[in-house]
Design a protein around this motif. Structure first.
Motif, PDB file in Angstrom:
ATOM      1  N   LEU A  64     -18.401  -1.860  -2.930  1.00 34.82           N
ATOM      2  CA  LEU A  64     -17.142  -2.441  -2.440  1.00 34.82           C
ATOM      3  C   LEU A  64     -16.128  -2.527  -3.578  1.00 34.82           C
ATOM      4  CD1 LEU A  64     -18.265  -5.375  -0.107  1.00 34.82           C
ATOM      5  CD2 LEU A  64     -16.990  -3.322   0.546  1.00 34.82           C
ATOM      6  N   GLY A  65     -16.611  -2.891  -4.761  1.00 39.09           N
ATOM      7  CA  GLY A  65     -15.741  -2.938  -5.937  1.00 39.09           C
ATOM      8  C   GLY A  65     -15.157  -1.576  -6.269  1.00 39.09           C
ATOM      9  N   LEU A  66     -15.950  -0.520  -6.085  1.00 37.11           N
ATOM     10  CA  LEU A  66     -15.444   0.840  -6.304  1.00 37.11           C
ATOM     11  C   LEU A  66     -14.301   1.153  -5.334  1.00 37.11           C
ATOM     12  CD1 LEU A  66     -18.744   2.882  -6.766  1.00 37.11           C
ATOM     13  CD2 LEU A  66     -17.004   2.452  -8.485  1.00 37.11           C
ATOM     14  N   ALA A  71      -8.481   1.567  -4.229  1.00 32.91           N
ATOM     15  CA  ALA A  71      -7.282   1.104  -3.518  1.00 32.91           C
ATOM     16  C   ALA A  71      -6.257   0.546  -4.494  1.00 32.91           C
ATOM     17  CB  ALA A  71      -7.666   0.044  -2.484  1.00 32.91           C
ATOM     18  N   ALA A  72      -6.724  -0.185  -5.501  1.00 34.23           N
ATOM     19  CA  ALA A  72      -5.805  -0.750  -6.497  1.00 34.23           C
ATOM     20  C   ALA A  72      -5.091   0.349  -7.274  1.00 34.23           C
ATOM     21  CB  ALA A  72      -6.574  -1.665  -7.454  1.00 34.23           C
ATOM     22  N   LEU A  73      -5.787   1.453  -7.544  1.00 36.71           N
ATOM     23  CA  LEU A  73      -5.167   2.568  -8.268  1.00 36.71           C
ATOM     24  C   LEU A  73      -3.964   3.129  -7.517  1.00 36.71           C
ATOM     25  CD1 LEU A  73      -8.282   4.454  -9.621  1.00 36.71           C
ATOM     26  CD2 LEU A  73      -6.311   3.742 -10.982  1.00 36.71           C
ATOM     27  N   PHE A  74      -4.048   3.165  -6.195  1.00 32.87           N
ATOM     28  CA  PHE A  74      -2.972   3.754  -5.389  1.00 32.87           C
ATOM     29  C   PHE A  74      -2.047   2.719  -4.764  1.00 32.87           C
ATOM     30  CE2 PHE A  74      -6.365   6.946  -5.410  1.00 32.87           C
ATOM     31  CZ  PHE A  74      -5.661   8.007  -5.969  1.00 32.87           C
ATOM     32  N   SER A  75      -2.284   1.434  -5.032  1.00 28.69           N
ATOM     33  CA  SER A  75      -1.503   0.385  -4.373  1.00 28.69           C
ATOM     34  C   SER A  75      -0.036   0.397  -4.774  1.00 28.69           C
ATOM     35  CB  SER A  75      -2.103  -0.986  -4.653  1.00 28.69           C
ATOM     36  OG  SER A  75      -1.997  -1.307  -6.019  1.00 28.69           O
ATOM     37  N   LEU A  84      -5.334  -2.544   1.944  1.00 32.74           N
ATOM     38  CA  LEU A  84      -6.760  -2.240   1.854  1.00 32.74           C
ATOM     39  C   LEU A  84      -7.394  -2.953   0.661  1.00 32.74           C
ATOM     40  CD1 LEU A  84      -9.272  -0.679   2.779  1.00 32.74           C
ATOM     41  CD2 LEU A  84      -8.490   1.233   1.342  1.00 32.74           C
ATOM     42  N   GLY A  85      -6.688  -2.950  -0.470  1.00 32.74           N
ATOM     43  CA  GLY A  85      -7.208  -3.635  -1.658  1.00 32.74           C
ATOM     44  C   GLY A  85      -7.435  -5.110  -1.417  1.00 32.74           C
ATOM     45  N   TYR A  86      -6.478  -5.770  -0.780  1.00 32.84           N
ATOM     46  CA  TYR A  86      -6.643  -7.192  -0.487  1.00 32.84           C
ATOM     47  C   TYR A  86      -7.681  -7.423   0.620  1.00 32.84           C
ATOM     48  CZ  TYR A  86      -2.776  -8.346  -3.564  1.00 32.84           C
ATOM     49  OH  TYR A  86      -1.985  -8.501  -4.675  1.00 32.84           O
ATOM     50  N   GLY A  87      -7.740  -6.510   1.583  1.00 33.26           N
ATOM     51  CA  GLY A  87      -8.743  -6.628   2.640  1.00 33.26           C
ATOM     52  C   GLY A  87     -10.166  -6.505   2.097  1.00 33.26           C
ATOM     53  N   LEU A  88     -10.342  -5.657   1.105  1.00 34.41           N
ATOM     54  CA  LEU A  88     -11.662  -5.518   0.491  1.00 34.41           C
ATOM     55  C   LEU A  88     -12.058  -6.772  -0.290  1.00 34.41           C
ATOM     56  CD1 LEU A  88     -11.487  -1.778  -0.519  1.00 34.41           C
ATOM     57  CD2 LEU A  88     -13.114  -2.799   1.077  1.00 34.41           C
ATOM     58  N   ILE A  89     -11.077  -7.511  -0.773  1.00 29.12           N
ATOM     59  CA  ILE A  89     -11.377  -8.793  -1.424  1.00 29.12           C
ATOM     60  C   ILE A  89     -11.994  -9.746  -0.400  1.00 29.12           C
ATOM     61  CG2 ILE A  89     -10.380 -10.836  -2.551  1.00 29.12           C
ATOM     62  CD1 ILE A  89      -8.284  -8.915  -3.797  1.00 29.12           C
ATOM     63  N   VAL A  90     -11.409  -9.778   0.785  1.00 27.37           N
ATOM     64  CA  VAL A  90     -11.965 -10.616   1.859  1.00 27.37           C
ATOM     65  C   VAL A  90     -13.378 -10.143   2.199  1.00 27.37           C
ATOM     66  CG1 VAL A  90     -11.692 -11.302   4.278  1.00 27.37           C
ATOM     67  CG2 VAL A  90      -9.686 -11.186   2.776  1.00 27.37           C
ATOM     68  N   VAL A 113     -13.659 -12.111  -7.013  1.00 25.64           N
ATOM     69  CA  VAL A 113     -12.335 -12.311  -6.420  1.00 25.64           C
ATOM     70  C   VAL A 113     -11.254 -12.299  -7.503  1.00 25.64           C
ATOM     71  CG1 VAL A 113     -10.885 -14.006  -5.229  1.00 25.64           C
ATOM     72  CG2 VAL A 113     -13.165 -13.475  -4.354  1.00 25.64           C
ATOM     73  N   LEU A 114     -11.496 -12.974  -8.617  1.00 23.13           N
ATOM     74  CA  LEU A 114     -10.511 -12.980  -9.702  1.00 23.13           C
ATOM     75  C   LEU A 114     -10.271 -11.577 -10.248  1.00 23.13           C
ATOM     76  CD1 LEU A 114     -11.587 -16.208 -11.629  1.00 23.13           C
ATOM     77  CD2 LEU A 114      -9.450 -15.847 -10.365  1.00 23.13           C
ATOM     78  N   ILE A 115     -11.344 -10.835 -10.477  1.00 26.13           N
ATOM     79  CA  ILE A 115     -11.206  -9.479 -11.000  1.00 26.13           C
ATOM     80  C   ILE A 115     -10.512  -8.580  -9.981  1.00 26.13           C
ATOM     81  CG2 ILE A 115     -12.530  -7.423 -11.654  1.00 26.13           C
ATOM     82  CD1 ILE A 115     -14.481  -9.376 -13.081  1.00 26.13           C
ATOM     83  N   ALA A 116     -10.863  -8.713  -8.714  1.00 25.56           N
ATOM     84  CA  ALA A 116     -10.233  -7.895  -7.674  1.00 25.56           C
ATOM     85  C   ALA A 116      -8.746  -8.205  -7.557  1.00 25.56           C
ATOM     86  CB  ALA A 116     -10.949  -8.114  -6.342  1.00 25.56           C
ATOM     87  N   PHE A 117      -8.376  -9.484  -7.620  1.00 23.81           N
ATOM     88  CA  PHE A 117      -6.953  -9.839  -7.618  1.00 23.81           C
ATOM     89  C   PHE A 117      -6.282  -9.293  -8.871  1.00 23.81           C
ATOM     90  CE2 PHE A 117      -7.598 -13.185  -4.343  1.00 23.81           C
ATOM     91  CZ  PHE A 117      -6.534 -12.842  -3.521  1.00 23.81           C
ATOM     92  N   GLY A 118      -6.974  -9.332  -9.992  1.00 21.89           N
ATOM     93  CA  GLY A 118      -6.430  -8.773 -11.229  1.00 21.89           C
ATOM     94  C   GLY A 118      -6.124  -7.291 -11.093  1.00 21.89           C
ATOM     95  N   ARG A 119      -7.031  -6.554 -10.485  1.00 19.72           N
ATOM     96  CA  ARG A 119      -6.822  -5.113 -10.306  1.00 19.72           C
ATOM     97  C   ARG A 119      -5.575  -4.817  -9.481  1.00 19.72           C
ATOM     98  NH1 ARG A 119     -12.852  -4.444  -8.446  1.00 19.72           N
ATOM     99  NH2 ARG A 119     -13.899  -4.243 -10.441  1.00 19.72           N
ATOM    100  N   MET A 120      -5.221  -5.704  -8.598  1.00 20.64           N
ATOM    101  CA  MET A 120      -4.066  -5.485  -7.727  1.00 20.64           C
ATOM    102  C   MET A 120      -2.742  -5.792  -8.423  1.00 20.64           C
ATOM    103  SD  MET A 120      -5.527  -4.259  -5.100  1.00 20.64           S
ATOM    104  CE  MET A 120      -4.120  -4.127  -4.020  1.00 20.64           C
ATOM    105  N   GLN A 121      -2.779  -6.359  -9.615  1.00 20.06           N
ATOM    106  CA  GLN A 121      -1.561  -6.723 -10.320  1.00 20.06           C
ATOM    107  C   GLN A 121      -0.934  -5.501 -10.983  1.00 20.06           C
ATOM    108  OE1 GLN A 121      -0.477  -9.940  -9.987  1.00 20.06           O
ATOM    109  NE2 GLN A 121      -2.312 -10.004  -8.699  1.00 20.06           N
ATOM    110  N   SER A 122       0.387  -5.412 -10.920  1.00 16.09           N
ATOM    111  CA  SER A 122       1.081  -4.329 -11.623  1.00 16.09           C
ATOM    112  C   SER A 122       1.459  -4.765 -13.036  1.00 16.09           C
ATOM    113  CB  SER A 122       2.321  -3.886 -10.849  1.00 16.09           C
ATOM    114  OG  SER A 122       3.182  -4.982 -10.648  1.00 16.09           O
ATOM    115  N   ASP A 123       1.565  -6.072 -13.256  1.00 19.69           N
ATOM    116  CA  ASP A 123       1.887  -6.612 -14.571  1.00 19.69           C
ATOM    117  C   ASP A 123       0.622  -6.664 -15.432  1.00 19.69           C
ATOM    118  OD1 ASP A 123       3.599  -8.118 -16.505  1.00 19.69           O
ATOM    119  OD2 ASP A 123       2.127  -9.697 -16.064  1.00 19.69           O
ATOM    120  N   GLN A 124       0.688  -6.067 -16.618  1.00 16.25           N
ATOM    121  CA  GLN A 124      -0.500  -5.987 -17.481  1.00 16.25           C
ATOM    122  C   GLN A 124      -1.005  -7.343 -17.937  1.00 16.25           C
ATOM    123  OE1 GLN A 124      -1.757  -3.557 -20.426  1.00 16.25           O
ATOM    124  NE2 GLN A 124      -0.512  -1.792 -19.869  1.00 16.25           N
ATOM    125  N   VAL A 125      -0.116  -8.268 -18.205  1.00 15.83           N
ATOM    126  CA  VAL A 125      -0.560  -9.579 -18.686  1.00 15.83           C
ATOM    127  C   VAL A 125      -1.348 -10.295 -17.585  1.00 15.83           C
ATOM    128  CG1 VAL A 125       0.193 -11.845 -19.516  1.00 15.83           C
ATOM    129  CG2 VAL A 125       1.284  -9.774 -20.397  1.00 15.83           C
TER     130      VAL A 125
END
Length: 188
Positions: A64-66, A71-75, A84-90, A113-125
């Motif tokens: 699921l993480g993969l 999804a995060a790569l193409f978000s 899809l990225g947020y749905g996979l978190i659920v 959940v924290l890491i998955a939300f992190g992957r969805m961020q566009s801001d590096q910090v």
């Protein structure tokens, strides 16, 4: 006899070593895309590692993480991938709740959940802060679960991730100034 055991354990060891190297290296990269691609490869190694160990739930969650990393790569280019990225978190939360094993499950669920939300961020910090927060919980989880290969990977990623985040937030400027001589000393 030892050679036979080593060859049977080779897939477990090689996939674990690959996961350690890739997860530890991920925070060193400068761009979000490269970090996520490295995490994708690390996730594949972890999925294989857990599968070779016979830990089906961990292998499934890593799969699921993969998907979520993909999804995060193409978000940033496609709103469907964002959803899809947020749905996979659920979905990750539901899998953790379905296979609940007590407080240790809470650590893994919150970390994921924290890491998955992190992957969805566009801001590096924000990406790096959420990855570090999730990583710190994985460190606790792996210590309690006595998952030593995963613990080594998480500690390495946390240390290098902290250094990488500090390098983004702290700028050091080095200047060369000539030595003070009698000719260029200020008058008092």
């Amino acid at each position: 006899m030892n050679a036979l055991l080593l060859t049977q354990d080779a897939p477990v060891l090689l996939s674990g070593i690959g996961a350690v190297v890739l997860l530890t290296a991920a925070p060193v990269f400068r761009t979000r895309r490269t970090i996520l691609l490295t995490q994708l490869a690390a996730g594949a190694c972890f999925a294989a590692h857990y599968s070779f160990l016979g830990v089906t739930v961990a292998a499934a969650v890593n799969m699921l993480g993969l998907l979520q990393t993909g999804a995060a790569l193409f978000s940033s280019r496609n709103s469907t991938m964002t959803w899809l990225g947020y749905g996979l978190i659920v979905q990750m939360i539901l899998v953790c709740l379905a296979f609940w094993q007590g407080p240790i499950s809470a650590l893994s669920m919150i970390a994921m959940v924290l890491i998955a939300f992190g992957r969805m961020q566009s801001d590096q910090v924000r990406l790096r802060i959420l990855l570090l927060a999730g990583g710190s919980l994985w460190i606790m989880h792996d210590f309690l679960a006595e998952a030593w290969i995963a613990l080594a990977a998480d500690i390495g990623a946390f240390v290098l991730g902290s250094v990488a985040l500090a390098s983004l937030l702290v700028r050091i400027r080095i200047e060369w100034r000539p030595a003070m001589t009698a000719a260029n000393q200020p008058a008092v």
